[in-house]
Design a protein around this motif. Structure first.
Motif, short mmCIF file in Angstrom:
data_model
loop_
_atom_site.label_atom_id
_atom_site.label_comp_id
_atom_site.label_asym_id
_atom_site.label_seq_id
_atom_site.Cartn_x
_atom_site.Cartn_y
_atom_site.Cartn_z
N ARG A 166 0.17 -0.02 -9.08
CA ARG A 166 1.16 0.71 -8.86
C ARG A 166 0.92 2.07 -8.68
O ARG A 166 1.15 2.92 -7.58
N ASP A 167 0.17 2.60 -9.50
CA ASP A 167 -0.19 4.17 -9.50
C ASP A 167 -1.16 4.29 -8.37
O ASP A 167 -1.15 5.43 -7.81
N ALA A 168 -2.18 3.43 -8.04
CA ALA A 168 -3.05 3.40 -6.99
C ALA A 168 -2.00 3.72 -5.62
O ALA A 168 -2.39 4.42 -4.72
N ALA A 169 -1.05 2.77 -5.60
CA ALA A 169 -0.31 2.67 -4.52
C ALA A 169 0.55 3.93 -4.05
O ALA A 169 0.91 4.71 -3.26
N VAL A 170 0.91 4.68 -5.37
CA VAL A 170 1.74 5.91 -5.58
C VAL A 170 0.78 6.99 -4.71
O VAL A 170 1.06 7.83 -4.14
N ALA A 171 -0.61 7.09 -5.27
CA ALA A 171 -1.41 8.17 -4.69
C ALA A 171 -1.59 7.97 -3.19
O ALA A 171 -1.86 9.14 -2.69
N VAL A 172 -1.56 6.88 -2.74
CA VAL A 172 -1.63 6.66 -1.29
C VAL A 172 -0.51 7.22 -0.64
O VAL A 172 -0.30 7.64 0.29
N GLU A 173 0.76 6.79 -1.40
CA GLU A 173 2.12 6.92 -0.56
C GLU A 173 2.28 8.58 -0.67
O GLU A 173 2.98 9.19 0.24
N VAL A 174 2.00 9.21 -1.74
CA VAL A 174 2.22 10.55 -1.96
C VAL A 174 1.66 11.66 -0.33
O VAL A 174 2.42 12.16 -0.06
N LEU A 175 0.34 11.05 0.00
CA LEU A 175 -0.14 11.85 1.27
C LEU A 175 0.68 11.53 2.45
O LEU A 175 0.24 12.12 3.42
N THR A 176 1.54 10.66 2.58
CA THR A 176 2.45 10.03 3.68
C THR A 176 3.80 10.86 3.67
O THR A 176 4.32 10.75 4.60
N ALA A 209 7.47 9.55 -3.58
CA ALA A 209 6.51 8.52 -3.56
C ALA A 209 6.87 7.45 -4.43
O ALA A 209 6.49 6.13 -4.21
N GLU A 210 6.97 7.81 -5.74
CA GLU A 210 7.08 6.80 -6.76
C GLU A 210 8.38 5.83 -6.40
O GLU A 210 8.19 4.66 -6.77
N ALA A 211 9.44 6.34 -6.01
CA ALA A 211 10.59 5.75 -5.63
C ALA A 211 10.35 4.63 -4.56
O ALA A 211 10.86 3.58 -4.50
N ALA A 212 9.56 5.16 -3.57
CA ALA A 212 9.36 4.29 -2.31
C ALA A 212 8.39 3.15 -2.90
O ALA A 212 8.65 2.02 -2.44
N VAL A 213 7.45 3.32 -3.51
CA VAL A 213 6.40 2.47 -4.14
C VAL A 213 6.98 1.39 -4.89
O VAL A 213 6.73 0.34 -4.98
N ASP A 214 8.19 1.99 -6.11
CA ASP A 214 8.60 1.09 -7.04
C ASP A 214 9.54 -0.01 -5.96
O ASP A 214 9.78 -1.08 -6.68
N ALA A 215 10.30 0.55 -5.26
CA ALA A 215 11.05 -0.23 -4.42
C ALA A 215 10.52 -1.17 -3.64
O ALA A 215 10.86 -2.41 -3.67
N ARG A 216 9.14 -0.96 -3.04
CA ARG A 216 8.52 -1.97 -2.57
C ARG A 216 7.88 -3.06 -3.67
O ARG A 216 7.75 -4.21 -2.98
N LEU A 217 7.30 -2.49 -4.47
CA LEU A 217 6.52 -3.34 -5.53
C LEU A 217 7.57 -4.22 -6.61
O LEU A 217 7.23 -5.30 -7.34
N GLY A 218 8.69 -3.75 -6.61
CA GLY A 218 9.78 -4.51 -7.66
C GLY A 218 9.66 -3.86 -8.80
O GLY A 218 10.09 -4.47 -9.80
N TYR A 219 9.67 -2.44 -9.08
CA TYR A 219 9.55 -1.85 -10.30
C TYR A 219 10.92 -1.19 -10.38
O TYR A 219 11.69 -0.76 -9.55
#
Length: 231
Positions: A166-176, A209-219
C-alpha cells in the motif's frame, strides 16, 4: 530497509493443494528442503574443480539442522490444529483464557486477549495440558477452543506485507497528483519555498494519494478491510 518481492517469490501455488497452505503441507515442504540441503552438502564434498568447500558444507548442514527443527515444530503444530494434541484451557500460572474464551477477557499483563495464539503459546499450552491432565483438570483442543474464529483473520506477516504494498502504491500515486501547496506537477516531487526537491510530499498531496490508493485496494484509513477467504 525496503525489500521487494520477486515474481518467483510470490508464485507459491505449487506449495499448497488449496487456496492456503496447511501446516501439514509446510511440514512436508520443510522436510524436502532439509533433505535437499543435506544432499547438496554431500555433493559439495566432491566438486569438479579442486576448491575446498568445507565451510560451505558445514553451513549447509547447519542450515539443514535448523530447517529440520522448524519442520518438526510445524509437524507438532499440525497435530495441534487437527485436534490430536490436548491443550490447557488457560495459560499456566494464570486465569487467562485463549481462543473464543478470550473474546471478553482483559489480559493487560500480556498485551491483550490471546484470541489467536502464537505458535509458541500453542506449544506451551500443549506442555501445560500434560500437567493439567496429571492434576485431573479438564483440557481442550484447538478446534474446540477456536470454534467460530478465523473468518477474516490475517497474519501479522501478511498484514505487514500488504501495508508495504500500500505504501509503495501511495508513493507512485503521489507523483500523479498536482500539489496545491507548491504547484508540483505530474511526475514532479514537492519542493520547499526555496525550490529544493523533497521526497516527502506536502500533507494535502499525500492525503489525496492515500485516499485514492485506499479506495482502490480496499483499505479503511490505516486498517485493511476484512480479507476475503482469509483465515
Amino acid at each position: 530497509m525496503t525489500t521487494y518481492e520477486t515474481a518467483s517469490e510470490t508464485d507459491v501455488t505449487d506449495l499448497m493443494a488449496g487456496k492456503q497452505i496447511t501446516l501439514d503441507e509446510m511440514t512436508v515442504e520443510l522436510a524436502a528442503i532439509e533433505l535437499r540441503l543435506r544432499q547438496l552438502a554431500r555433493a559439495a564434498e566432491v566438486p569438479d574443480t579442486p576448491v575446498e568447500l568445507a565451510d560451505t558444507i558445514d553451513s549447509l548442514r547447519a542450515t539443514a539442522r535448523s530447517v529440520k527443527e522448524t519442520g518438526e515444530r510445524m509437524g507438532l503444530l499440525a497435530r495441534v490444529v487437527a485436534g490430536d494434541v490436548p491443550l490447557a484451557r488457560k495459560f499456566g500460572g494464570s486465569d487467562d483464557p485463549w481462543g473464543v474464551a478470550a473474546r471478553t477477557s482483559d489480559r493487560e499483563d500480556f498485551g491483550g486477549p490471546a484470541i489467536v495464539p502464537t505458535q509458541w503459546q500453542l506449544l506451551k499450552l500443549a506442555q501445560d495440558a500434560k500437567r493439567a491432565d496429571a492434576r485431573g483438570e479438564e483440557t481442550t483442543t484447538y478446534p474446540e477452543a477456536m470454534a467460530g474464529l478465523g473468518i477474516g483473520w490475517e497474519s501479522k506477516a501478511a498484514s505487514a506485507r500488504r501495508r508495504r504494498e500500500r505504501d509503495a502504491a501511495v508513493a507512485v500515486e503521489v507523483l500523479t497528483i498536482p500539489c496545491a501547496t507548491c504547484q508540483a506537477g505530474d511526475g514532479e516531487q514537492c519542493r520547499t519555498k526555496k525550490g529544493w526537491a523533497a521526497e516527502q510530499p506536502h500533507v494535502g498531496r499525500q492525503r489525496e494519494a492515500e485516499a485514492a490508493v485506499d479506495a482502490r485496494l480496499g483499505y479503511l484509513g490505516d486498517m485493511p478491510v476484512p480479507v476475503p477467504d482469509a483465515r
